[in-house]
Design an enzyme around this catalytic site. Structure first.
Site, mmCIF file in Angstrom:
data_model
loop_
_atom_site.group_PDB
_atom_site.id
_atom_site.type_symbol
_atom_site.label_atom_id
_atom_site.label_comp_id
_atom_site.label_asym_id
_atom_site.label_seq_id
_atom_site.Cartn_x
_atom_site.Cartn_y
_atom_site.Cartn_z
ATOM 1 C CG ASP A 108 0.947 3.986 7.033
ATOM 2 O OD1 ASP A 108 -0.229 3.809 7.447
ATOM 3 O OD2 ASP A 108 1.758 3.045 6.889
ATOM 4 C CB SER A 109 -4.539 5.871 6.328
ATOM 5 O OG SER A 109 -4.592 6.697 7.471
ATOM 6 C CG ASP B 184 1.181 4.897 11.070
ATOM 7 O OD1 ASP B 184 1.310 4.247 12.129
ATOM 8 O OD2 ASP B 184 0.177 4.817 10.340
ATOM 9 C CE LYS C 182 -0.830 2.963 13.797
ATOM 10 N NZ LYS C 182 -0.563 2.214 12.561
ATOM 11 C CD GLU D 165 1.399 -1.318 9.004
ATOM 12 O OE1 GLU D 165 1.694 -2.228 8.195
ATOM 13 O OE2 GLU D 165 0.622 -0.387 8.714
ATOM 14 C CD GLU E 51 -5.991 -1.994 9.745
ATOM 15 O OE1 GLU E 51 -4.919 -1.471 10.132
ATOM 16 O OE2 GLU E 51 -6.553 -1.700 8.674
HETATM 17 O O1 KIV Z 1 -2.677 4.573 8.987
HETATM 18 C C1 KIV Z 1 -3.735 4.415 9.619
HETATM 19 O O2 KIV Z 1 -4.718 5.157 9.457
HETATM 20 C C2 KIV Z 1 -3.787 3.326 10.585
HETATM 21 C C3 KIV Z 1 -5.119 3.027 11.209
HETATM 22 C C4 KIV Z 1 -5.999 2.343 10.248
HETATM 23 C C5 KIV Z 1 -4.975 2.274 12.466
HETATM 24 O O3 KIV Z 1 -2.823 2.695 10.830
#
Ligand code: KIV
Length: 272
Positions: free
Chosen positions: A52-53, A91, A121, A123, A190
């Site tokens: 989600d980055s 994510d 994934k 959180e 992280e």
């Molecule tokens: O969204 C992302 O890029 C991440 C990584 C920093 C692990 O969750």
């Protein structure tokens, strides 16, 4: 630790657990589009994270919070079309799983059905236990994410190192053990102290993938645009830059602009 590499034609969640058992480190980077994913998969990356980055890197938002499930599905399906070998983890974005387990499952199913990604994934630990259980019960592989969890940035207030205090470190360890017991196939840690990350990696049998968590874990992940230097105003200690693409690309674009302005481009060989 052995560096001998077993050949994997296709990486599955099981391959990652095998890699940990065999002492082979897991390489993971982010991808949000077809072209980058094609290069990364061809280079032999084990895992591509459609993170989600993308909210920061692709859309220019300050945080990861605004990206939507539809946008994540768009990015993930572009990545999936590019790959032959690696495992694709997608994510679940903020707001798509926190309210209740049924919503979490619906969101995870949409990702799997509409993008073709191989796993999701999310959180958090104990707080989202029931959602994780429900997703796993549907046969969807889940990667956990503990430590600095950027979707909770407004609760933390800063992007600083997490779990330096004993109480938070204990909670993190308990959450990691819980994720393993539930059946998650891996956990991202992280920005936590390297000593704590090692302790977690030594305690649980599923792979621990670190970002800013030191070298005594089972694999590493970075944001691709950071490690190739396309983003250049971000300098965390954990980041190793392998290229300075911001500089190189700026140079190339300046040359093109100048060639167009001066009439040097296109030349006789570059026309029909
Ligand atoms: O969204 C992302 O890029 C991440 C990584 C920093 C692990 O969750």
């Amino acid at each position: 630790m052995s560096t001998a590499k077993k050949e994997y034609k296709k990486i599955t969640v099981k391959s990652l657990v095998d890699m940990k058992k065999n002492g082979e480190k897991i390489s993971m980077l982010t991808a949000y589009d077809y072209t980058m994913a094609k290069i990364l998969d061809g280079a032999g990356i084990d895992v591509l994270l459609v993170g989600d980055s993308a909210s920061n890197v692709m859309a220019g938002h300050e945080t990861t919070l605004p990206i939507t499930l539809d946008q994540m599905i768009y990015h993930a399906s572009s990545v999936v079309r590019a790959i032959d070998r690696c495992l694709v983890v997608v994510d679940l974005p903020f707001g798509s799983y926190q309210s209740d387990p049924k919503e979490a499952l619906r969101s995870a199913i949409r990702i799997m059905k509409e993008s073709g990604g191989h796993s999701i994934k999310l959180e958090g630990g104990k707080e989202i236990k029931d959602s994780i259980k429900r997703i796993l019960n549907a046969g969807i592989p889940v990667m956990g994410h503990l430590g600095l969890t950027p979707q909770s940035i407004y609760k933390f207030g800063t992007y600083t190192v997490r779990a330096k205090e004993e109480q938070e470190a204990e909670k993190l360890m308990a959450d990691a053990i819980m994720l393993e017991k539930l059946g998650c196939f891996a956990v991202v840690l992280e920005k936590v102290p390297a000593k704590l990350a090692k302790k977690v990696a030594d305690t649980i049998s599923i792979p621990v993938i670190g970002i800013g968590a030191g070298n005594d874990v089972d694999g590493q992940v970075l944001v691709t645009h950071d490690m190739i230097g396309m983003t250049h105003e971000f300098h965390p200690r954990f980041l190793r830059r392998y290229l300075d693409l911001f500089k190189d690309m700026t140079g190339a674009f300046k040359s093109y602009i100048s060639d167009v302005k001066t009439g040097d481009f296109p030349n006789e060989k570059e026309q029909y």
